[in-house]
Design an enzyme around this catalytic site. Structure first.
Site, short mmCIF file in Angstrom:
data_model
loop_
_atom_site.label_atom_id
_atom_site.label_comp_id
_atom_site.label_asym_id
_atom_site.label_seq_id
_atom_site.Cartn_x
_atom_site.Cartn_y
_atom_site.Cartn_z
N HIS A 1 -5.48 14.54 -8.72
CA HIS A 1 -5.62 13.12 -9.08
C HIS A 1 -4.74 12.73 -10.27
CE1 HIS A 1 -8.79 12.00 -6.27
NE2 HIS A 1 -9.31 13.20 -6.49
N GLU B 1 -4.88 2.36 -4.00
CA GLU B 1 -3.42 2.44 -3.97
C GLU B 1 -2.80 1.15 -3.44
OE1 GLU B 1 -4.87 4.70 -0.22
OE2 GLU B 1 -5.59 4.24 -2.23
N ASP C 1 0.84 -1.19 0.00
CA ASP C 1 0.00 0.00 0.00
C ASP C 1 0.88 1.25 0.00
OD1 ASP C 1 -3.07 0.78 0.59
OD2 ASP C 1 -1.74 2.20 1.62
N ILE C 2 0.58 2.17 -0.92
CA ILE C 2 1.37 3.41 -1.01
C ILE C 2 1.12 4.26 0.23
CG2 ILE C 2 1.83 5.48 -2.37
CD1 ILE C 2 0.75 3.99 -4.81
N ASP D 1 7.26 -15.33 -14.29
CA ASP D 1 6.32 -16.45 -14.25
C ASP D 1 6.23 -17.10 -12.87
OD1 ASP D 1 8.87 -17.46 -14.28
OD2 ASP D 1 8.45 -19.09 -15.68
N ASP E 1 -2.32 9.64 -10.22
CA ASP E 1 -2.30 8.55 -11.20
C ASP E 1 -0.88 8.24 -11.65
OD1 ASP E 1 -5.02 8.31 -11.09
OD2 ASP E 1 -5.43 9.37 -12.95
N ASN F 1 -2.90 13.06 -3.56
CA ASN F 1 -4.07 13.44 -4.35
C ASN F 1 -4.62 14.79 -3.91
OD1 ASN F 1 -4.42 11.44 -6.27
ND2 ASN F 1 -5.56 10.11 -4.91
#
Length: 321
Positions: A209, A239, A196-197, A229, A213, A204
């Site tokens: 915003h 986020e 989580d940021i 893989d 982004d 924001n």
């Protein structure tokens, strides 16, 4: 609600239930962060918060409806193609029987002009019908091909987060289930992590915003570098990101995420619109050993709880469950 002078409404009560019952941990964190930052929790903010969640659900419903519609049309097209093929087989069989009858008559009787004329008419009718069937079959085949391509594209779109280009939560759930069964059968390590940021909402709120982004895209690029893989990265929502490590234990997975975290934290971001410095962007994470729990969903919950512990201990760190 009384503390912040909020309406005692059905919507607000439902938001409170989701946040404080443990059903929506992301919602609970956003409310806690706003309280800790000293910002007022007013009705307008709650409406925006609830609307954002509903928008994601609406988009997912639209994608599911589009897939169901395409699959329904594809089924109809295939059924039509099957019907055309069946008719073609029936027509061919009927012409074959008729030709066989005429050939039998020709071997037992003298060939006459009437018989030859009849055969010629039958052959002409068969040729015309064969051409019609070919056209019908080609039309059905083309339509089925078009629908299959659209269906494949819709499936891809439904499983990709368009902002970051990463798989979305829907796609991750399928990968998680597949790898869980495979790792269980092969007695292989399997670890899952939530990322989580840190303080993303303040980015924001301060820079807009559009800048938010770009931050999401930058974090996704850093996480994409560890993806292969045997390591699957997806945007879980907002986020938050989720990472699945196949063949790695918790300590190995944590080390990989720590390296990615340090790479991100070493950068300084700037608002492209205003040229104002944003500063460092960091993230916190929680890692869990999937097979340490009786069910795969419990491992996800444990990783999420480890993430919140990392937040509580000061952010910009990775904790293990």
């Amino acid at each position: 609600m009384l503390t912040h002078d909020l309406d005692i409404s059905t919507t607000n009560l439902d938001l409170a239930r989701r946040a404080f019952s443990g059903e929506d941990l992301e919602l609970a964190e956003k409310i806690t962060e706003r309280q800790m930052s000293g910002q007022k929790i007013d009705q307008a903010w709650l409406i925006e918060l609830g609307g954002a969640a509903d928008g994601g659900e609406d988009r997912e419903k639209e994608q599911r409806a589009e897939l169901e519609s395409l699959m329904g049309r594809l089924d109809t097209s295939i059924a039509s193609f099957s019907a055309v093929t069946t008719r073609a087989q029936g027509t061919t069989a009927a012409y074959g029987e008729s030709l066989e009858e005429h050939v039998g008559a020709m071997t037992s009787l003298d060939a006459t002009g009437e018989m030859i004329t009849s055969l010629a008419g039958l052959a002409k009718a068969m040729l015309e019908r064969t051409r019609e069937v070919e056209q019908e079959m080609k039309k059905s085949t083309d339509e089925a091909d078009r629908l299959r391509k659209r269906l494949e594209r819709a499936r891809r779109d439904a499983e990709v987060d368009h902002l970051t280009g990463l798989p979305n939560r829907r796609a991750f759930e399928a990968v998680y289930d597949t790898n869980y069964r495979a790792a269980q059968a092969e007695i292989d390590n399997l670890s899952v992590a939530f990322i989580d940021i840190d303080r993303f909402k303040s980015v924001n709120d301060t820079h807009g915003h559009e800048t938010g982004d770009r931050v999401l895209q930058a974090v996704s690029e850093v996480l994409s570098r560890i993806s292969n893989d045997r390591c699957h990265v997806a945007r879980h929502g907002g986020e938050e990101f989720v990472v699945l490590f196949r063949g790695k234990n918790v300590d190995e997975s944590r080390a990989i995420l720590d390296q990615a975290r340090e790479q991100l934290a070493a950068r300084n971001f700037i608002n492209r619109t205003t040229d104002e410095p944003i500063g460092r962007i960091t993230f916190s994470g929680g890692v869990a050993d999937v097979f340490a729990y009786s069910e795969p969903r419990l491992a996800l919950k444990a990783a999420d709880q480890a993430l919140y512990r990392a937040k509580a201990e000061g952010r910009n760190r990775i904790c293990t469950a």
